[in-house]
Design an enzyme around this catalytic site. Structure first.
Site, mmCIF file in Angstrom:
data_model
loop_
_atom_site.group_PDB
_atom_site.id
_atom_site.type_symbol
_atom_site.label_atom_id
_atom_site.label_comp_id
_atom_site.label_asym_id
_atom_site.label_seq_id
_atom_site.Cartn_x
_atom_site.Cartn_y
_atom_site.Cartn_z
ATOM 1 C CG HIS A 1 -2.040 -1.066 1.036
ATOM 2 N ND1 HIS A 1 -2.623 -1.701 2.107
ATOM 3 C CD2 HIS A 1 -2.622 -1.588 -0.079
ATOM 4 C CE1 HIS A 1 -3.526 -2.552 1.664
ATOM 5 N NE2 HIS A 1 -3.541 -2.513 0.343
ATOM 6 C CG HIS B 1 -7.696 -11.056 -6.688
ATOM 7 N ND1 HIS B 1 -6.981 -10.846 -7.846
ATOM 8 C CD2 HIS B 1 -8.133 -12.344 -6.729
ATOM 9 C CE1 HIS B 1 -6.982 -11.967 -8.561
ATOM 10 N NE2 HIS B 1 -7.674 -12.887 -7.911
ATOM 11 C CB SER C 1 -5.870 -2.170 -2.944
ATOM 12 O OG SER C 1 -6.677 -3.302 -3.131
ATOM 13 C CD GLU D 1 -13.128 -10.215 -3.142
ATOM 14 O OE1 GLU D 1 -13.206 -11.410 -2.815
ATOM 15 O OE2 GLU D 1 -12.033 -9.616 -3.309
ATOM 16 C CG ASP E 1 -11.418 -14.737 -13.193
ATOM 17 O OD1 ASP E 1 -10.764 -14.268 -14.146
ATOM 18 O OD2 ASP E 1 -10.905 -15.467 -12.316
ATOM 19 N N GLY E 2 -11.332 -11.748 -11.431
ATOM 20 C CA GLY E 2 -10.532 -10.542 -11.591
ATOM 21 C C GLY E 2 -9.525 -10.605 -12.714
ATOM 22 C CG ASP F 1 -4.004 -7.523 -4.240
ATOM 23 O OD1 ASP F 1 -4.949 -7.487 -5.054
ATOM 24 O OD2 ASP F 1 -4.077 -7.041 -3.106
#
Length: 287
Positions: A19, A42, A106, A124, A149-150, A170
Site C-alpha cells: 500500500h 482482487h 487497496s 471481488e 473473475d478478476g 494481488d
C-alpha cells in the site's frame, strides 16, 4: 476456493509494502490533469476494522502499520513513506484517542486519492467481501464493482478509454496456479495496453515459486519491470509467509529512488527480534 479473508491480515508488513507503493503510484498519476482508470483484480472488503475478532486473533497489524505509526517513530519517517502514513492517520482521526481502528484495503487507498475524473474498477469473488465492498463504495460514484473473475476482468477493460491506467493484481495465492496465472495475466495485459502501469503483489512462501515468476517475466518480452521485496525473516521450508514483494511494470520514474529510502527504514522498524529483516530492489527487466 474462497476461504481466504484478508481481514485476518489487514495492516501487516505485506500491506505496508504493497500500500505504500500503491499510494506513490496513484499519487504520481494524479499529477496530470487527465483522468485515469484504476483496476483492482482482487479488491477484498475495501476497509477493515482492526478492532474486530479477525484482526485481533492474529494481531498482524501490530507488527506492521502500528509500528510505523508509533509516536516515537514518526519524526524519522522517510519523506516517500509520509503520504501513506498520513492517509492511514486521516482515516483514524475521529477514532477514540486517535486509536488505530481502521485500515484500508487497496480500494480504500484508491478512494482516498482518486479524483472526479478518475474511475475505479473493482473485482471481488468472495460472497461476504463483495457485500462489504459494495457498502464501502456506495457513495463513490466513479467506482464500478463486479463479483466476477478478476483476471478476466482486468483483460476485459484494457486499454482504458483514457489510455492512462494502473492495474493492481494481488490474488490470495490459495492455489499454486495463481503464481503463473497472475504473471501470464500481466503479460497478456501488456500486449493490449503497453503503456499501463501494472503492480503484481506476491508472498514469499516458497522461494522457487517466486523464482519462476521472475524467469517468466524475464523471458516474456515485457520491458521496464521493477522488483521490490521485503522479508521479515529468512526463507524457510516451514509453513508461513516470510516476505512479500511486488513486480511493477512501467513504474513512475522516481519510484525506485523512493523505495531506496523506504526499504532501509522498514528493515529497522519492522524487524522481528529473533530474525534479521532484509530487502532487495532491482530492475528485473530494463526499459
Amino acid at each position: 476456493m474462497l476461504s481466504y479473508r484478508h481481514a485476518f491480515h489487514a495492516g501487516n508488513f505485506a500491506d505496508v509494502l504493497k500500500h505504500s507503493v500503491l499510494t506513490l503510484v496513484l499519487d504520481y498519476m494524479t499529477r496530470k490533469e487527465k483522468g485515469f482508470s484504476y483496476i483492482d483484480s482482487h479488491s477484498g472488503a475495501g476497509m477493515y476494522q482492526l478492532t474486530d475478532s479477525y484482526a485481533q486473533k492474529t494481531g498482524e497489524y501490530k507488527e506492521g502499520i502500528a509500528r510505523l505509526l508509533a509516536a516515537d517513530t514518526r519524526q524519522a519517517t522517510p519523506a516517500p513513506l509520509q503520504p501513506y502514513l498520513e492517509l492511514i492517520e486521516n482515516l483514524n482521526r475521529d477514532s477514540a484517542q486517535g486509536e488505530l481502528s481502521l485500515y484500508p484495503g487497496s480500494p480504500g487507498i484508491a478512494k482516498a486519492i482518486l479524483r472526479r475524473q478518475d474511475s475505479a474498477h473493482l473485482f471481488e469473488l468472495h460472497p461476504t467481501d463483495i457485500g462489504y465492498l459494495n457498502d464501502f463504495c456506495q457513495r463513490w460514484r466513479k467506482a464500478h464493482i463486479k463479483q466476477s473473475d478478476g483476471y478476466q476482468g482486468v483483460l476485459s477493460l484494457l486499454p482504458p478509454p483514457s489510455r492512462r491506467g494502473v492495474v493492481l493484481i494481488d490474488p490470495p495465492y490459495e492455489l499454486k496456479e495463481d503464481y503463473p496465472k497472475a504473471v501470464k495475466t500481466i503479460i497478456k495485459a501488456c500486449d493490449k495496453f503497453t503503456t499501463g502501469t501494472y503492480m503484481l503483489w506476491y508472498p514469499v512462501v516458497k522461494r522457487a515459486l517466486v523464482t519462476e515468476m521472475e524467469e517468466t517475466f524475464s523471458a516474456s518480452g515485457v520491458k521496464n519491470i521493477l522488483q521490490v521485496e521485503f522479508s521479515q525473516r529468512p526463507d524457510t521450508e516451514e509453513y508461513g509467509m516470510t516476505g512479500t514483494g511486488l513486480f511493477i511494470v512501467n513504474p513512475p520514474w522516481q519510484l525506485k529512488d523512493q523505495l531506496a529510502e523506504i526499504l532501509p527504514y522498514l528493515k529497522t522498524r519492522l524487524n522481528k527480534e529473533e530474525y534479521t529483516a532484509s530487502y532487495r530492489l532491482k530492475q528485473l527487466v530494463e526499459e
